[in-house]
Design a protein around this motif. Structure first.
Motif, PDB file in Angstrom:
ATOM      1  N   LEU A 165       0.838  -1.196   0.000  1.00 47.49           N
ATOM      2  CA  LEU A 165       0.000   0.000   0.000  1.00 47.49           C
ATOM      3  C   LEU A 165       0.876   1.250   0.000  1.00 47.49           C
ATOM      4  CD1 LEU A 165      -2.881  -0.860   2.501  1.00 47.49           C
ATOM      5  CD2 LEU A 165      -2.634  -1.452   0.079  1.00 47.49           C
ATOM      6  N   ASP A 166       0.467   2.253  -0.782  1.00 44.83           N
ATOM      7  CA  ASP A 166       1.257   3.480  -0.854  1.00 44.83           C
ATOM      8  C   ASP A 166       1.137   4.303   0.415  1.00 44.83           C
ATOM      9  OD1 ASP A 166      -1.409   4.051  -1.359  1.00 44.83           O
ATOM     10  OD2 ASP A 166      -0.970   5.744  -2.677  1.00 44.83           O
ATOM     11  N   GLU A 167       0.115   4.055   1.225  1.00 48.32           N
ATOM     12  CA  GLU A 167      -0.017   4.665   2.547  1.00 48.32           C
ATOM     13  C   GLU A 167      -0.783   3.692   3.434  1.00 48.32           C
ATOM     14  OE1 GLU A 167      -2.392   8.165   2.752  1.00 48.32           O
ATOM     15  OE2 GLU A 167      -3.985   7.377   1.481  1.00 48.32           O
ATOM     16  N   ALA A 168      -0.524   3.777   4.741  1.00 48.14           N
ATOM     17  CA  ALA A 168      -1.186   2.872   5.685  1.00 48.14           C
ATOM     18  C   ALA A 168      -2.577   3.410   6.009  1.00 48.14           C
ATOM     19  CB  ALA A 168      -0.348   2.722   6.948  1.00 48.14           C
ATOM     20  N   SER A 169      -3.415   3.475   4.994  1.00 42.49           N
ATOM     21  CA  SER A 169      -4.769   4.021   5.129  1.00 42.49           C
ATOM     22  C   SER A 169      -5.663   3.041   5.887  1.00 42.49           C
ATOM     23  CB  SER A 169      -5.347   4.291   3.731  1.00 42.49           C
ATOM     24  OG  SER A 169      -6.736   4.466   3.787  1.00 42.49           O
ATOM     25  N   VAL A 170      -6.346   3.545   6.911  1.00 42.36           N
ATOM     26  CA  VAL A 170      -7.229   2.681   7.695  1.00 42.36           C
ATOM     27  C   VAL A 170      -8.418   2.229   6.851  1.00 42.36           C
ATOM     28  CG1 VAL A 170      -8.736   2.556   9.714  1.00 42.36           C
ATOM     29  CG2 VAL A 170      -6.544   3.722   9.874  1.00 42.36           C
ATOM     30  N   THR A 171      -9.125   3.178   6.237  1.00 39.90           N
ATOM     31  CA  THR A 171     -10.285   2.792   5.435  1.00 39.90           C
ATOM     32  C   THR A 171      -9.861   2.059   4.169  1.00 39.90           C
ATOM     33  OG1 THR A 171     -10.297   4.991   4.401  1.00 39.90           O
ATOM     34  CG2 THR A 171     -11.736   4.660   6.300  1.00 39.90           C
ATOM     35  N   GLY A 172      -8.702   2.429   3.603  1.00 40.66           N
ATOM     36  CA  GLY A 172      -8.204   1.729   2.423  1.00 40.66           C
ATOM     37  C   GLY A 172      -7.886   0.276   2.727  1.00 40.66           C
ATOM     38  N   THR A 173      -7.202   0.042   3.859  1.00 35.49           N
ATOM     39  CA  THR A 173      -6.893  -1.333   4.265  1.00 35.49           C
ATOM     40  C   THR A 173      -8.176  -2.123   4.500  1.00 35.49           C
ATOM     41  OG1 THR A 173      -4.825  -0.600   5.308  1.00 35.49           O
ATOM     42  CG2 THR A 173      -5.679  -2.759   5.951  1.00 35.49           C
ATOM     43  N   ALA A 174      -9.134  -1.502   5.189  1.00 38.74           N
ATOM     44  CA  ALA A 174     -10.404  -2.190   5.477  1.00 38.74           C
ATOM     45  C   ALA A 174     -11.120  -2.570   4.190  1.00 38.74           C
ATOM     46  CB  ALA A 174     -11.293  -1.293   6.338  1.00 38.74           C
ATOM     47  N   ASN A 175     -11.178  -1.666   3.237  1.00 44.06           N
ATOM     48  CA  ASN A 175     -11.882  -1.904   1.983  1.00 44.06           C
ATOM     49  C   ASN A 175     -11.234  -3.036   1.185  1.00 44.06           C
ATOM     50  OD1 ASN A 175     -14.174  -1.088   0.611  1.00 44.06           O
ATOM     51  ND2 ASN A 175     -13.389   0.925   0.078  1.00 44.06           N
ATOM     52  N   ILE A 176      -9.911  -2.983   1.076  1.00 42.24           N
ATOM     53  CA  ILE A 176      -9.182  -4.017   0.319  1.00 42.24           C
ATOM     54  C   ILE A 176      -9.295  -5.361   1.024  1.00 42.24           C
ATOM     55  CG2 ILE A 176      -6.908  -4.714  -0.516  1.00 42.24           C
ATOM     56  CD1 ILE A 176      -6.280  -1.640  -0.653  1.00 42.24           C
ATOM     57  N   LEU A 177      -9.199  -5.346   2.356  1.00 41.92           N
ATOM     58  CA  LEU A 177      -9.326  -6.584   3.135  1.00 41.92           C
ATOM     59  C   LEU A 177     -10.673  -7.245   2.878  1.00 41.92           C
ATOM     60  CD1 LEU A 177      -8.378  -8.524   5.401  1.00 41.92           C
ATOM     61  CD2 LEU A 177      -9.298  -6.877   7.049  1.00 41.92           C
ATOM     62  N   MET A 178     -11.750  -6.453   2.895  1.00 45.97           N
ATOM     63  CA  MET A 178     -13.088  -7.021   2.678  1.00 45.97           C
ATOM     64  C   MET A 178     -13.254  -7.530   1.255  1.00 45.97           C
ATOM     65  SD  MET A 178     -15.651  -4.639   4.995  1.00 45.97           S
ATOM     66  CE  MET A 178     -15.029  -3.014   4.547  1.00 45.97           C
ATOM     67  N   ALA A 179     -12.572  -6.910   0.299  1.00 45.73           N
ATOM     68  CA  ALA A 179     -12.625  -7.411  -1.075  1.00 45.73           C
ATOM     69  C   ALA A 179     -11.849  -8.710  -1.219  1.00 45.73           C
ATOM     70  CB  ALA A 179     -12.073  -6.356  -2.033  1.00 45.73           C
ATOM     71  N   ALA A 180     -10.734  -8.817  -0.489  1.00 49.84           N
ATOM     72  CA  ALA A 180      -9.824  -9.955  -0.662  1.00 49.84           C
ATOM     73  C   ALA A 180     -10.338 -11.246  -0.033  1.00 49.84           C
ATOM     74  CB  ALA A 180      -8.455  -9.612  -0.084  1.00 49.84           C
ATOM     75  N   VAL A 181     -11.224 -11.160   0.967  1.00 51.20           N
ATOM     76  CA  VAL A 181     -11.626 -12.380   1.677  1.00 51.20           C
ATOM     77  C   VAL A 181     -12.402 -13.336   0.779  1.00 51.20           C
ATOM     78  CG1 VAL A 181     -11.600 -11.359   3.986  1.00 51.20           C
ATOM     79  CG2 VAL A 181     -13.685 -11.218   2.601  1.00 51.20           C
ATOM     80  N   LEU A 182     -12.999 -12.839  -0.313  1.00 50.18           N
ATOM     81  CA  LEU A 182     -13.733 -13.710  -1.235  1.00 50.18           C
ATOM     82  C   LEU A 182     -13.016 -13.881  -2.575  1.00 50.18           C
ATOM     83  CD1 LEU A 182     -17.460 -12.613  -0.656  1.00 50.18           C
ATOM     84  CD2 LEU A 182     -16.207 -14.515   0.380  1.00 50.18           C
ATOM     85  N   ALA A 183     -11.766 -13.393  -2.675  1.00 50.84           N
ATOM     86  CA  ALA A 183     -10.992 -13.546  -3.912  1.00 50.84           C
ATOM     87  C   ALA A 183     -10.392 -14.949  -3.996  1.00 50.84           C
ATOM     88  CB  ALA A 183      -9.892 -12.495  -3.969  1.00 50.84           C
ATOM     89  N   ASP A 184     -10.064 -15.384  -5.208  1.00 51.56           N
ATOM     90  CA  ASP A 184      -9.383 -16.665  -5.389  1.00 51.56           C
ATOM     91  C   ASP A 184      -7.920 -16.545  -4.981  1.00 51.56           C
ATOM     92  OD1 ASP A 184     -11.596 -17.984  -6.355  1.00 51.56           O
ATOM     93  OD2 ASP A 184     -11.146 -17.566  -8.464  1.00 51.56           O
ATOM     94  N   GLY A 185      -7.428 -17.484  -4.185  1.00 50.94           N
ATOM     95  CA  GLY A 185      -6.008 -17.517  -3.861  1.00 50.94           C
ATOM     96  C   GLY A 185      -5.644 -16.647  -2.669  1.00 50.94           C
ATOM     97  N   THR A 186      -4.351 -16.363  -2.580  1.00 51.18           N
ATOM     98  CA  THR A 186      -3.779 -15.674  -1.419  1.00 51.18           C
ATOM     99  C   THR A 186      -3.499 -14.213  -1.734  1.00 51.18           C
ATOM    100  OG1 THR A 186      -2.735 -17.723  -0.660  1.00 51.18           O
ATOM    101  CG2 THR A 186      -1.886 -15.678   0.253  1.00 51.18           C
ATOM    102  N   THR A 187      -3.933 -13.343  -0.861  1.00 56.51           N
ATOM    103  CA  THR A 187      -3.634 -11.911  -0.969  1.00 56.51           C
ATOM    104  C   THR A 187      -2.741 -11.509   0.193  1.00 56.51           C
ATOM    105  OG1 THR A 187      -5.766 -11.445  -2.025  1.00 56.51           O
ATOM    106  CG2 THR A 187      -4.597  -9.578  -1.023  1.00 56.51           C
ATOM    107  N   THR A 188      -1.669 -10.803  -0.116  1.00 52.27           N
ATOM    108  CA  THR A 188      -0.757 -10.288   0.904  1.00 52.27           C
ATOM    109  C   THR A 188      -0.790  -8.765   0.852  1.00 52.27           C
ATOM    110  OG1 THR A 188       0.684 -12.221   0.667  1.00 52.27           O
ATOM    111  CG2 THR A 188       1.617 -10.286   1.757  1.00 52.27           C
ATOM    112  N   ILE A 189      -1.122  -8.141   1.957  1.00 48.51           N
ATOM    113  CA  ILE A 189      -1.191  -6.685   2.038  1.00 48.51           C
ATOM    114  C   ILE A 189      -0.090  -6.202   2.973  1.00 48.51           C
ATOM    115  CG2 ILE A 189      -2.633  -4.668   2.532  1.00 48.51           C
ATOM    116  CD1 ILE A 189      -5.086  -6.452   2.292  1.00 48.51           C
ATOM    117  N   TYR A 190       0.912  -5.534   2.399  1.00 52.00           N
ATOM    118  CA  TYR A 190       2.015  -4.988   3.185  1.00 52.00           C
ATOM    119  C   TYR A 190       1.791  -3.491   3.377  1.00 52.00           C
ATOM    120  CZ  TYR A 190       6.755  -5.535   5.066  1.00 52.00           C
ATOM    121  OH  TYR A 190       7.846  -5.624   5.903  1.00 52.00           O
ATOM    122  N   ASN A 191       2.313  -2.956   4.479  1.00 52.59           N
ATOM    123  CA  ASN A 191       2.065  -1.575   4.889  1.00 52.59           C
ATOM    124  C   ASN A 191       0.572  -1.370   5.178  1.00 52.59           C
ATOM    125  OD1 ASN A 191       2.882   1.048   5.595  1.00 52.59           O
ATOM    126  ND2 ASN A 191       2.353   1.868   3.575  1.00 52.59           N
TER     127      ASN A 191
END
Length: 434
Positions: A165-191
């Motif tokens: 992530l280009d910034e440690a955004s709280v709402t940005g992290t939350a939004n991406i996290l909620m999108a990733a939980v139903l995605a295929d495969g493994t998602t790694t979110i750094y920062n």
């Protein structure tokens, strides 16, 4: 437009309990869109921003039931995606910045989402690039209608990936996290942001069947799953309210006990107030603030002026810097308040200067406060609340000032603080809502 009329200069006394955390509530309520089963959420603060989000979800098709004060049932089994294209939705969503967090769940479950450019506090630039860059990395297609300020995102099926992530955004992290939980495969979110709000959202998603590791760190790993189930969740006490009450006790030289604060989730907030010389005692899960007739700001070892600055968690939350600034005006000594994140959040200091505070606004991000040590009481005045956090800071200042003050545009305060006038009046404050 509503107004507070405050008769200040009185000491307060008694016990007060913080509401549920606003920032957590906005996230976990959006997460109810990820499942077609019942989700129960307790300790929801019934404030303007949260109730507006619940209204948006209701019009989107989410069945909502207020079981009792602060406890709600959500069921998102029948969602009307077409509501996202209506003028009513555009007006509702544009007035609430937190509404952007419905996009991640809708994208994950239905493959598309639309939202107008979010509103919220006027505290400086608050870009949303982090959200949509993260969605694109998961395979979504992003479009922005610059003429109408409208965002749209779509994906047939998202795939897990690595992202920094280009910034440690709280709402940005939350939004991406909620999108990733139903995605295929493994998602790694750094920062990734790792505030207690994110930890709570992650724990709720795990209770719903998501597979997330690294909770509480800036490296989240998500194993996508095909579906989520319902759950029950309880929201933490609001650490911003806890900090506001500490500041209130100090400014009014009051003895106040703050009950059930969720101490393990407050981070360095109590210690940061102690750096201003404020006596904050811990008693089990309560905080007691007393003996604040005089408090003296620490200095660094070499005698130089101390700095209070915001930082990503576990640093000090930027939402409390307005309160720290006000509290410093009646301390003994000087402090530099450095608001790194938002360039317009300190502009409310002109109102404090009008009240007699000695503040030098160095630039949009920094203000030097020369404490008055109560030798000169703040003067009552008329003012307007520019945002939620400045609003509560101005209310605290008015309660410490002798005479009658008026604060206009208190809808801003109501967005973040539930029934604040009645709750403070129970401690001996004299606040009238007009």
């Amino acid at each position: 437009m509503s107004t507070f009329q405050i008769e200040g200069g009185y000491k307060l006394n008694g016990t007060i309990e913080p509401q549920g955390a606003k920032n957590e509530a906005l996230q976990v309520i959006c997460a109810t869109l990820l499942t077609n089963q019942d989700v129960y959420i307790e300790n929801i603060p019934e404030i303007r921003d949260v109730l507006k989000l619940i209204e948006i979800l209701g019009k989107l098709g989410v069945q909502t039931e207020r079981i009792e004060k602060g406890k709600y049932l959500f069921n998102a089994s029948e969602i009307n995606i077409d509501f996202l294209k209506t003028k009513e939705y555009a007006e509702l969503a544009a007035s609430l910045r937190g509404s952007i967090m419905i996009i991640g769940p809708l994208l994950a479950r239905f493959g598309r989402g639309f939202i107008p450019q979010p509103g919220g506090d006027k505290i400086g630039r608050r870009r949303v690039d982090t959200h949509f860059i993260g969605f694109q990395k998961l395979g979504a297609k992003f479009e922005f209608d610059a003429d109408n300020h409208w965002f749209s995102i779509s994906a047939e099926k998202m795939k897990g990936t690595y992202m920094l992530l280009d910034e440690a955004s709280v709402t940005g992290t939350a939004n991406i996290l909620m999108a990733a939980v139903l995605a295929d495969g493994t998602t790694t979110i750094y920062n990734a942001a790792c505030e207690p709000y994110l930890q709570q959202l992650s724990k709720m998603l795990v209770a719903m069947g998501a597979k997330i590791t690294g909770i509480g760190s800036n490296l989240l790993v998500i194993e996508g799953t095909s579906g989520l189930k319902g759950c029950s969740h309880r929201i933490l006490p609001d650490m911003i309210e806890v900090g506001s009450f500490i500041g209130l006790a100090a400014m009014t030289a009051s003895n106040i006990t703050i009950k059930n604060v969720g101490l393990e989730h407050l981070g360095i907030i109590p210690a940061s107030f102690r750096r201003l010389g404020i006596n904050v005692e811990q008693k089990k899960d309560n905080l007691v603030v007393k003996d604040t007739e005089h408090y003296e700001i620490d200095s660094y070892i070499d005698g130089s002026i101390m700095t209070i600055a915001d930082a990503p968690w576990p640093g000090l939350t930027p939402d409390l810097l307005s309160v720290f600034l006000v509290v410093a005006t009646q301390a003994k000594g000087s402090v530099l308040i450095h608001q790194k994140m938002f360039e317009s959040r300190l502009f409310f200091v002109d109102k404090l200067i009008d009240m007699g505070a000695q503040i030098i606004l160095c630039d949009p991000h920094r203000a030097t406060v020369i404490g008055l040590d109560r030798k000169h009481c703040l003067r009552a005045t008329n003012m307007t609340s520019p945002d939620i956090r400045a609003g509560i800071a101005l209310l605290i200042a008015a309660l410490s000032a002798k005479g009658k003050s008026t604060i206009h545009n208190i809808e801003q305060i109501d967005r973040g603080y539930e029934n604040i006038d009645a709750r403070l009046n129970s401690l001996g404050a004299k606040i009238t809502r007009l």
